[in-house]
Design a protein around this motif. Structure first.
Motif, PDB file in Angstrom:
ATOM      1  N   PRO A 285      -2.096 -27.931 -27.685  1.00  0.00           N
ATOM      2  CA  PRO A 285      -0.916 -28.433 -28.404  1.00  0.00           C
ATOM      3  C   PRO A 285      -0.341 -27.389 -29.372  1.00  0.00           C
ATOM      4  CG  PRO A 285      -2.703 -30.037 -28.524  1.00  0.00           C
ATOM      5  CD  PRO A 285      -3.259 -28.806 -27.892  1.00  0.00           C
ATOM      6  N   GLN A 286      -1.242 -26.584 -29.972  1.00  0.00           N
ATOM      7  CA  GLN A 286      -0.792 -25.569 -30.932  1.00  0.00           C
ATOM      8  C   GLN A 286       0.082 -24.509 -30.247  1.00  0.00           C
ATOM      9  OE1 GLN A 286      -4.013 -26.600 -30.768  1.00  0.00           O
ATOM     10  NE2 GLN A 286      -4.145 -27.693 -32.725  1.00  0.00           N
TER      11      GLN A 286
ATOM     12  N   LEU B 222      10.208 -36.290 -33.474  1.00  0.00           N
ATOM     13  CA  LEU B 222       8.985 -36.516 -34.256  1.00  0.00           C
ATOM     14  C   LEU B 222       8.988 -37.910 -34.877  1.00  0.00           C
ATOM     15  CD1 LEU B 222       8.664 -33.042 -36.016  1.00  0.00           C
ATOM     16  CD2 LEU B 222       6.854 -34.126 -34.665  1.00  0.00           C
ATOM     17  N   LYS B 223      10.187 -38.352 -35.293  1.00  0.00           N
ATOM     18  CA  LYS B 223      10.332 -39.677 -35.892  1.00  0.00           C
ATOM     19  C   LYS B 223       9.940 -40.753 -34.870  1.00  0.00           C
ATOM     20  CE  LYS B 223      14.480 -40.596 -37.476  1.00  0.00           C
ATOM     21  NZ  LYS B 223      15.657 -40.534 -38.349  1.00  0.00           N
TER      22      LYS B 223
ATOM     23  N   ILE C 148       2.807 -26.852 -36.231  1.00  0.00           N
ATOM     24  CA  ILE C 148       2.027 -26.183 -35.174  1.00  0.00           C
ATOM     25  C   ILE C 148       0.577 -26.670 -35.217  1.00  0.00           C
ATOM     26  CG2 ILE C 148       1.061 -23.940 -34.450  1.00  0.00           C
ATOM     27  CD1 ILE C 148       3.788 -22.694 -35.370  1.00  0.00           C
ATOM     28  N   ARG C 149       0.053 -26.839 -36.423  1.00  0.00           N
ATOM     29  CA  ARG C 149      -1.346 -27.221 -36.589  1.00  0.00           C
ATOM     30  C   ARG C 149      -1.596 -28.699 -36.310  1.00  0.00           C
ATOM     31  NH1 ARG C 149      -2.009 -24.875 -41.578  1.00  0.00           N
ATOM     32  NH2 ARG C 149      -1.975 -26.900 -42.612  1.00  0.00           N
ATOM     33  N   ARG C 150      -0.638 -29.555 -36.663  1.00  0.00           N
ATOM     34  CA  ARG C 150      -0.923 -31.002 -36.693  1.00  0.00           C
ATOM     35  C   ARG C 150      -0.277 -31.860 -35.602  1.00  0.00           C
ATOM     36  NH1 ARG C 150      -0.242 -32.936 -42.778  1.00  0.00           N
ATOM     37  NH2 ARG C 150      -0.890 -34.889 -41.798  1.00  0.00           N
ATOM     38  N   VAL C 151       0.732 -31.337 -34.909  1.00  0.00           N
ATOM     39  CA  VAL C 151       1.351 -32.147 -33.843  1.00  0.00           C
ATOM     40  C   VAL C 151       0.488 -32.054 -32.589  1.00  0.00           C
ATOM     41  CG1 VAL C 151       3.355 -32.427 -32.333  1.00  0.00           C
ATOM     42  CG2 VAL C 151       3.704 -31.902 -34.740  1.00  0.00           C
ATOM     43  N   HIS C 152       0.051 -33.204 -32.081  1.00  0.00           N
ATOM     44  CA  HIS C 152      -0.821 -33.205 -30.897  1.00  0.00           C
ATOM     45  C   HIS C 152      -0.119 -33.758 -29.657  1.00  0.00           C
ATOM     46  CE1 HIS C 152      -4.181 -31.874 -33.245  1.00  0.00           C
ATOM     47  NE2 HIS C 152      -3.937 -32.831 -34.134  1.00  0.00           N
ATOM     48  N   ASN C 153       0.841 -34.653 -29.864  1.00  0.00           N
ATOM     49  CA  ASN C 153       1.518 -35.264 -28.718  1.00  0.00           C
ATOM     50  C   ASN C 153       2.799 -34.494 -28.362  1.00  0.00           C
ATOM     51  OD1 ASN C 153       2.124 -37.017 -26.711  1.00  0.00           O
ATOM     52  ND2 ASN C 153       2.627 -38.746 -28.009  1.00  0.00           N
TER      53      ASN C 153
ATOM     54  N   VAL D 229       5.612 -40.777 -36.444  1.00  0.00           N
ATOM     55  CA  VAL D 229       6.252 -41.125 -37.713  1.00  0.00           C
ATOM     56  C   VAL D 229       5.295 -40.976 -38.902  1.00  0.00           C
ATOM     57  CG1 VAL D 229       5.809 -43.623 -37.641  1.00  0.00           C
ATOM     58  CG2 VAL D 229       7.863 -42.764 -38.774  1.00  0.00           C
ATOM     59  N   CYS D 230       4.003 -41.200 -38.690  1.00  0.00           N
ATOM     60  CA  CYS D 230       3.021 -41.075 -39.783  1.00  0.00           C
ATOM     61  C   CYS D 230       2.933 -39.628 -40.273  1.00  0.00           C
ATOM     62  CB  CYS D 230       1.640 -41.542 -39.337  1.00  0.00           C
ATOM     63  SG  CYS D 230       1.629 -43.307 -38.976  1.00  0.00           S
ATOM     64  N   LEU D 231       2.881 -38.693 -39.322  1.00  0.00           N
ATOM     65  CA  LEU D 231       2.837 -37.271 -39.679  1.00  0.00           C
ATOM     66  C   LEU D 231       4.107 -36.873 -40.431  1.00  0.00           C
ATOM     67  CD1 LEU D 231       1.757 -34.340 -39.543  1.00  0.00           C
ATOM     68  CD2 LEU D 231       2.781 -34.166 -37.275  1.00  0.00           C
TER      69      LEU D 231
END
Length: 198
Positions: A157-158, A184-185, A124-129, A189-191
């Motif tokens: 995004p959150q 997400l992959k 929730i905190r880190r996914v922006h796209n 992929v970095c996250l």
């Protein structure tokens, strides 16, 4: 006499009332994860007893508990979901008043927590796209066009990610979580790698 899973299901469906029972049946009908329930079977469930029978006959006593909790949360009946969890002994330290013959069937269906559940707050905190993820999930028919539009309309995004995780992904169960993991992959992929190595 101690209550069985079926008794607890019946009590929960009684508490829902007619309107929420209708929503529960609709979500059950839309559920994509196997085993799926046929619309005809759902339409024959006229009351709480029929619906409890349908759940146990389709998913067994073991499977009916997490599926019921999942759908109750999806239709925003969180109070009933919490009470049902407690009554069936699904909450840590909760008193279980389920009869002995069904008690052994209350083993949690997944001892290994799914990556998505384990990292829910971080996602929730880190996914922006989030929009790219929504595109993937729509293509794979994990979410409907209506859900897609509603989540895309959210401001941040959150909020989008929270709505996605707590709504359609939770409803879709493991299949939905797997689909989100794969999305997400493809999109971040970095996250994903960062979270996997924590």
């Amino acid at each position: 006499m101690a209550k069985t899973i079926k008794d607890h299901l019946q009590d929960t469906f009684d508490d829902l009332g007619e309107e929420n029972q209708k929503k529960f049946k609709s979500k059950l009908c839309d559920r994509k994860t196997e085993p799926r329930v046929r619309r005809a079977a759902i339409e024959k469930a006229n009351d709480s007893i029929d619906l409890a029978d349908l759940m146990v006959n389709t998913f067994t006593s073991t499977g009916a508990v997490p599926v019921t909790i999942e759908i109750l949360q999806a239709i925003c009946c969180n109070q009933q979901a919490t009470e049902f969890k407690e009554n069936t002994g699904q909450c840590p330290g909760a008193p279980s008043n389920v009869s002995p013959q069904s008690d052994h069937m209350l083993v949690s269906i997944s001892f290994i927590e799914h990556f998505i559940d384990r990292n829910r707050t971080k996602l929730i905190r880190r996914v922006h796209n989030v929009d790219a993820i929504l595109d993937e999930l729509l293509d794979k028919k994990v979410i409907t066009e209506e859900v897609y539009s509603n989540i895309r309309a959210e401001k941040t995004p959150q909020i989008k990610m929270r709505e996605l995780l707590m709504g359609p992904i939770k409803s879709a169960g493991t299949k939905g979580k797997d689909a989100l993991y794969n999305a997400l992959k493809d999109t971040d992929v970095c996250l994903l790698e960062d979270l996997e190595h924590q």
